[in-house]
Design an enzyme around this catalytic site. Structure first.
Site, mmCIF file in Angstrom:
data_model
loop_
_atom_site.group_PDB
_atom_site.id
_atom_site.type_symbol
_atom_site.label_atom_id
_atom_site.label_comp_id
_atom_site.label_asym_id
_atom_site.label_seq_id
_atom_site.Cartn_x
_atom_site.Cartn_y
_atom_site.Cartn_z
ATOM 1 N N GLU A 1 0.852 -1.204 0.000
ATOM 2 C CA GLU A 1 0.000 0.000 0.000
ATOM 3 C C GLU A 1 0.887 1.253 0.000
ATOM 4 O O GLU A 1 1.836 1.326 0.760
ATOM 5 C CB GLU A 1 -0.915 -0.027 1.233
ATOM 6 C CG GLU A 1 -1.895 1.113 1.273
ATOM 7 C CD GLU A 1 -2.613 1.305 -0.066
ATOM 8 O OE1 GLU A 1 -3.281 0.380 -0.544
ATOM 9 O OE2 GLU A 1 -2.473 2.404 -0.654
ATOM 10 N N CYS B 37 6.355 4.497 9.292
ATOM 11 C CA CYS B 37 6.998 3.617 8.308
ATOM 12 C C CYS B 37 8.367 4.016 7.785
ATOM 13 O O CYS B 37 9.184 3.126 7.535
ATOM 14 C CB CYS B 37 6.043 3.403 7.138
ATOM 15 S SG CYS B 37 4.570 2.508 7.663
HETATM 16 P P1 NAD Z 1 -1.780 -0.506 12.619
HETATM 17 O O1 NAD Z 1 -0.968 -0.819 13.806
HETATM 18 O O2 NAD Z 1 -2.568 0.761 12.556
HETATM 19 O O3 NAD Z 1 -2.838 -1.688 12.343
HETATM 20 C C1 NAD Z 1 -2.525 -3.037 12.400
HETATM 21 C C2 NAD Z 1 -3.700 -3.777 13.014
HETATM 22 O O4 NAD Z 1 -3.469 -5.178 12.932
HETATM 23 C C3 NAD Z 1 -3.916 -3.462 14.506
HETATM 24 O O5 NAD Z 1 -5.231 -2.947 14.692
HETATM 25 C C4 NAD Z 1 -3.721 -4.815 15.209
HETATM 26 O O6 NAD Z 1 -4.579 -4.997 16.314
HETATM 27 C C5 NAD Z 1 -4.048 -5.781 14.090
HETATM 28 N N1 NAD Z 1 -3.499 -7.125 14.276
HETATM 29 C C6 NAD Z 1 -2.243 -7.482 14.657
HETATM 30 N N2 NAD Z 1 -2.138 -8.824 14.689
HETATM 31 C C7 NAD Z 1 -3.343 -9.336 14.330
HETATM 32 C C8 NAD Z 1 -3.848 -10.651 14.169
HETATM 33 N N3 NAD Z 1 -3.081 -11.715 14.384
HETATM 34 N N4 NAD Z 1 -5.132 -10.798 13.781
HETATM 35 C C9 NAD Z 1 -5.931 -9.725 13.559
HETATM 36 N N5 NAD Z 1 -5.496 -8.440 13.692
HETATM 37 C C10 NAD Z 1 -4.217 -8.257 14.072
HETATM 38 O O7 NAD Z 1 -0.797 -0.600 11.363
HETATM 39 P P2 NAD Z 1 -0.928 0.155 9.953
HETATM 40 O O8 NAD Z 1 -0.410 1.543 10.072
HETATM 41 O O9 NAD Z 1 -2.275 -0.072 9.406
HETATM 42 O O10 NAD Z 1 0.157 -0.654 9.118
HETATM 43 C C11 NAD Z 1 -0.080 -1.987 8.717
HETATM 44 C C12 NAD Z 1 0.974 -2.351 7.685
HETATM 45 O O11 NAD Z 1 0.836 -1.495 6.541
HETATM 46 C C13 NAD Z 1 2.411 -2.184 8.152
HETATM 47 O O12 NAD Z 1 3.187 -3.204 7.570
HETATM 48 C C14 NAD Z 1 2.823 -0.850 7.566
HETATM 49 O O13 NAD Z 1 4.208 -0.791 7.324
HETATM 50 C C15 NAD Z 1 2.074 -0.823 6.265
HETATM 51 N N6 NAD Z 1 1.749 0.512 5.742
HETATM 52 C C16 NAD Z 1 1.306 1.489 6.584
HETATM 53 C C17 NAD Z 1 0.938 2.739 6.066
HETATM 54 C C18 NAD Z 1 0.443 3.852 6.950
HETATM 55 O O14 NAD Z 1 0.221 4.944 6.442
HETATM 56 N N7 NAD Z 1 0.223 3.635 8.230
HETATM 57 C C19 NAD Z 1 1.001 2.956 4.681
HETATM 58 C C20 NAD Z 1 1.449 1.920 3.855
HETATM 59 C C21 NAD Z 1 1.815 0.703 4.403
HETATM 60 C C1 UGA Z 2 4.585 7.626 3.695
HETATM 61 C C2 UGA Z 2 4.596 7.556 2.165
HETATM 62 O O1 UGA Z 2 4.414 8.872 1.639
HETATM 63 C C3 UGA Z 2 3.477 6.642 1.652
HETATM 64 O O2 UGA Z 2 3.577 6.514 0.240
HETATM 65 C C4 UGA Z 2 3.634 5.258 2.308
HETATM 66 O O3 UGA Z 2 2.579 4.415 1.907
HETATM 67 C C5 UGA Z 2 3.609 5.411 3.816
HETATM 68 O O4 UGA Z 2 4.679 6.304 4.216
HETATM 69 C C6 UGA Z 2 3.873 4.122 4.547
HETATM 70 O O5 UGA Z 2 4.412 3.194 3.996
HETATM 71 O O6 UGA Z 2 3.534 4.145 5.729
HETATM 72 P P1 UGA Z 2 3.154 8.919 5.516
HETATM 73 O O7 UGA Z 2 4.259 8.513 6.436
HETATM 74 O O8 UGA Z 2 1.761 8.653 5.934
HETATM 75 O O9 UGA Z 2 3.350 8.222 4.088
HETATM 76 O O10 UGA Z 2 3.248 10.491 5.221
HETATM 77 P P2 UGA Z 2 4.232 11.383 4.324
HETATM 78 O O11 UGA Z 2 3.425 12.403 3.662
HETATM 79 O O12 UGA Z 2 5.126 10.570 3.474
HETATM 80 O O13 UGA Z 2 5.102 12.111 5.423
HETATM 81 C C7 UGA Z 2 6.077 11.426 6.205
HETATM 82 C C8 UGA Z 2 6.865 12.415 7.019
HETATM 83 O O14 UGA Z 2 7.729 13.193 6.183
HETATM 84 C C9 UGA Z 2 5.999 13.424 7.783
HETATM 85 O O15 UGA Z 2 6.551 13.637 9.057
HETATM 86 C C10 UGA Z 2 6.095 14.678 6.933
HETATM 87 O O16 UGA Z 2 5.871 15.855 7.647
HETATM 88 C C11 UGA Z 2 7.531 14.574 6.443
HETATM 89 N N1 UGA Z 2 7.795 15.327 5.194
HETATM 90 C C12 UGA Z 2 7.128 14.996 4.049
HETATM 91 C C13 UGA Z 2 8.747 16.325 5.190
HETATM 92 O O17 UGA Z 2 9.378 16.611 6.215
HETATM 93 N N2 UGA Z 2 9.012 16.986 4.012
HETATM 94 C C14 UGA Z 2 8.360 16.689 2.851
HETATM 95 O O18 UGA Z 2 8.652 17.334 1.833
HETATM 96 C C15 UGA Z 2 7.397 15.670 2.878
#
Ligand code: NAD
Ligand code: UGA
Length: 461
Positions: free
Chosen positions: A160, A275
C-alpha cells in the site's frame, strides 16, 4: 445477498480500515469484511467515532458499512468464508533478539498465516498488504502450503502506498497499484483476480504487475527514496543557516528541474510516521544480511540525518534562548507527525519534547487531533508536560513557541494576541516554515525558521 467476491482484510489499522472502506465503496458487488484482534478498534469502526482521523473517511465508511462493508472480531468465521484475504497487520521493527532495532518483527504476520491454515477448508488467495522484507512471501507460502488438507494458498504482494492525511484521496486516485505474483499459471490467475478488484475504479495503465519479490522490494525502496529526499533537503537546511541561503528558495529552484521534481523537498524538523524509519532500517538490515555494507551504510545515513535534524532543532532553540530553557514554558504547536492526522508514531515532536524536558523546560503540548496519543507517547515524563488543546492558552506565559506540525490553523492564529501574553523576549522556532516570519518579527518575535536566516531582535546568536 449474493456477492461476486468475498474479501477479507485481517488488521483494521491505518491501512486495513481505509483501504477496505474504499474497495467496498467502489465495489458494492463484493462483500468486504475487516477483522482485528482488538475489540475496541472494531467497536470504533462500527461507531460514529472512527479509531483514526482521516479527512473524508467517515463519508466513505458510512456509504458502505452494513451494506457490503463489515467490521468484526469474528476472525475465524471471516477466514472460513473469504476467497481473497488481505493481511494488513502491523510489522514493527523487532525489539528483541537477532536484528533488534532493525529487522521487521514478523510475529503478527506469521501468527495470522498459521491461523489461516488452521481455519481454511478450501483454496485461497493471500495478499501481503503489510510492508514486508523482500522474500517474505516465500516463507509465508511455505507455512501456508505445509498443510495436510490439500489446500493451495497463492501468496501475492500488493503493498500500500497511501499516505496518512490524504489516505482517501490516495486510494481513490492512486499513482499506481502494484500487484506482485509468482509467474506460474496459478500465480498469474490469482494476480488477475486482484487486478479485477482494482480495475473497478483504477485505470488499467496504473495497475502494475511484477514478480512478487520486486513488489515487496519496491515498497521498501519507495519509502526509502521519499525519506532520502527529505533528509537531503534537511541536510541542506543546515548549510543554508550557515550561509544565509534560504532552503525554501533552493528547494523551489531545484524542484523546477523536471528530472528532480518538486515534491518531498520541504525541509522540516524531521520526518516521522510509522513507516519511513522502520522500512529503511529494514532495508539496511536486509542489505547487511547479504553482506552489502556500502549499500546498507548509504541508506542508514538517511535515518542518521533525520535524527541529527531533530537534535539540532533543539540545540538551535537552546543557543537562541541564552543556552538555557530550564524553568521556561515552551509551547509545542502540533504533535502529530504531519497535518491532518492524529497519528504521532515516530513524530519528531516526541524527541523534541523529550529533549526539552531533559533540559528542564516546562513543555506544553497543543494539537487539534493528537493530544490523546501525545499523552501515551510522553507517559515517561508526563509530570513535566502539560497538554492544552487551545494554542492561545498553550502559549500564555510561554518564552517560546515551536511549530512541530504544519496544521493549517497555526498559520491562521492571531499572533499579535499570542505575543501580548508571552514572556519577553518571545521566540518562535518554525520547524515547518509555515508561518509568516517577517510579520512575526515586526510584531516583536525573535523568529527562527528552518534553513533560513533568523529574524532576531537580540543579535545574540
Ligand atoms: P496498525 O498498527 O494501525 O494496524 C494493524 C492492526 O493489525 C492493529 O489494529 C492490530 O490490532 C491488528 N493485528 C495485529 N495482529 C493481528 C492478528 N493476528 N489478527 C488480527 N489483527 C491483528 O498498522 P498500519 O499503520 O495499518 O500498518 C499496517 C501495515 O501497513 C504495516 O506493515 C505498515 O508498514 C504498512 N503501511 C502502513 C501505512 C500507513 O500509512 N500507516 C502505509 C502503507 C503501508
Ligand atoms: C509515507 C509515504 O508517503 C506513503 O507513500 C507510504 O505508503 C507510507 O509512508 C507508509 O508506507 O507508511 P506517511 O508517512 O503517511 O506516508 O506520510 P508522508 O506524507 O510521506 O510524510 C512522512 C513524514 O515526512 C511526515 O513527518 C512529513 O511531515 C515529512 N515530510 C514529508 C517532510 O518533512 N518533508 C516533505 O517534503 C514531505
Amino acid at each position: 445477498m449474493n456477492f461476486a467476491k468475498k474479501i477479507l482484510c485481517i488488521g483494521a489499522g491505518y491501512v486495513g480500515g481505509p483501504t477496505m472502506a474504499v474497495i467496498a465503496a467502489k465495489c458494492p458487488q463484493y462483500k468486504v469484511t475487516v477483522v482485528d484482534v482488538n475489540p475496541s478498534r472494531i467497536a470504533a469502526w462500527n461507531s460514529d467515532a472512527l479509531p483514526i482521523y482521516e479527512p473524508g473517511l467517515f463519508d466513505v465508511v458510512k456509504q458502505a458499512r452494513g451494506r457490503n462493508l463489515f467490521f468484526s472480531t469474528e476472525i475465524d468465521a471471516a477466514i472460513d468464508e473469504a476467497e481473497i484475504i488481505f493481511v494488513s497487520v502491523n510489522t514493527p521493527t523487532k525489539s528483541f533478539g537477532e536484528g533488534a532495532g532493525k529487522a521487521a518483527d514478523l510475529q503478527y504476520w506469521e501468527r495470522t498465516a498459521r491461523n489461516i491454515v488452521k481455519i481454511s477448508k478450501g483454496d485461497k488467495i493471500i495478499i501481503e498488504k503489510s510492508t514486508l522484507p523482500v522474500r517474505t512471501a516465500e516463507a509465508m507460502s511455505s507455512i501456508l502450503n505445509a498443510n495436510e488438507k490439500g489446500i493451495h494458498f497463492e501468496v501475492l504482494s500488493n503493498p500500500e502506498f497511501l499516505a496518512e492525511g490524504t489516505a482517501v484521496a490516495d486510494l481513490n486516485n492512486p499513482d499506481r497499484v502494484l500487484i506482485g505474483s509468482q509467474l506460474t499459471p496459478e500465480g498469474i490467475k490469482a494476480r488477475d483476480q486482484v487486478v479485477e478488484i482494482y480495475a473497478n475504479w483504477v485505470p488499467r495503465e496504473r495497475i502494475v504487475t511484477s514478480n512478487v519479490w520486486s513488489a515487496e522490494l519496491s515498497k521498501l525502496v519507495a519509502n526509502a527514496f521519499l525519506a532520502q529526499r527529505i533528509s537531503s533537503i534537511n541536510s541542506i537546511s543546515e548549510l543554508c543557516e550557515k550561509t544565509e541561503a534560504d532552503v525554501t528558495e533552493v528547494s523551489r529552484t531545484i524542484g523546477m528541474d523536471s528530472r528532480i521534481g518538486s515534491r518531498f523537498l520541504v525541509s522540516s524538523v524531521g520526518f516521522g510516521g510509522s513507516c519511513f524509519k522502520k522500512d529503511i532500517l529494514n532495508l539496511v538490515y536486509i542489505c547487511r544480511s547479504y553482506g552489502l555494507t556500502e549499500v546498507a551504510d548509504y541508506w542508514e545515513s538517511v535515518v542518521e540525518m533525520n535524527e541529527h535534524q531533530k537534535r539540532r532543532f533543539v540545540k538551535n532553540m537552546l543557543r537562541a534562548m541564552f543556552n538555557t530553557v530550564a524553568g521556561k514554558r515552551i509551547a509545542l504547536f502540533g504533535f502529530a507527525f504531519k497535518a491532518d492526522t492524529g497519528d504521532t508514531r515516530e513524530s519528531p515532536a516526541i524527541d523534541v519534547a523529550m529533549q526539552l524536558v531533559k533540559e528542564q523546560a516546562k513543555v506544553v503540548i497543543s494539537d487539534p487531533k493528537a493530544i490523546d496519543n501525545a499523552k501515551i507517547d510522553l507517559a515517561s515524563c508526563i509530570d513535566n508536560v502539560e497538554f492544552v488543546s487551545n494554542p492561545y492558552e498553550a502559549a500564555k506565559g510561554a518564552h517560546a513557541i515551536a511549530v512541530m506540525t504544519e496544521w493549517k490553523e497555526y498559520h491562521e492564529l492571531d499572533y499579535k494576541k499570542i505575543y501580548a501574553e508571552m514572556e519577553r523576549p518571545a521566540f518562535i522556532f518554525d520547524g515547518r516554515n509555515v508561518l509568516n516570519h517577517k510579520a512575526l518579527f515586526e510584531m516583536g518575535f525573535n523568529v527562527f525558521p528552518l534553513g533560513q536566516p533568523a529574524l532576531n531582535h537580540l543579535k545574540t546568536v
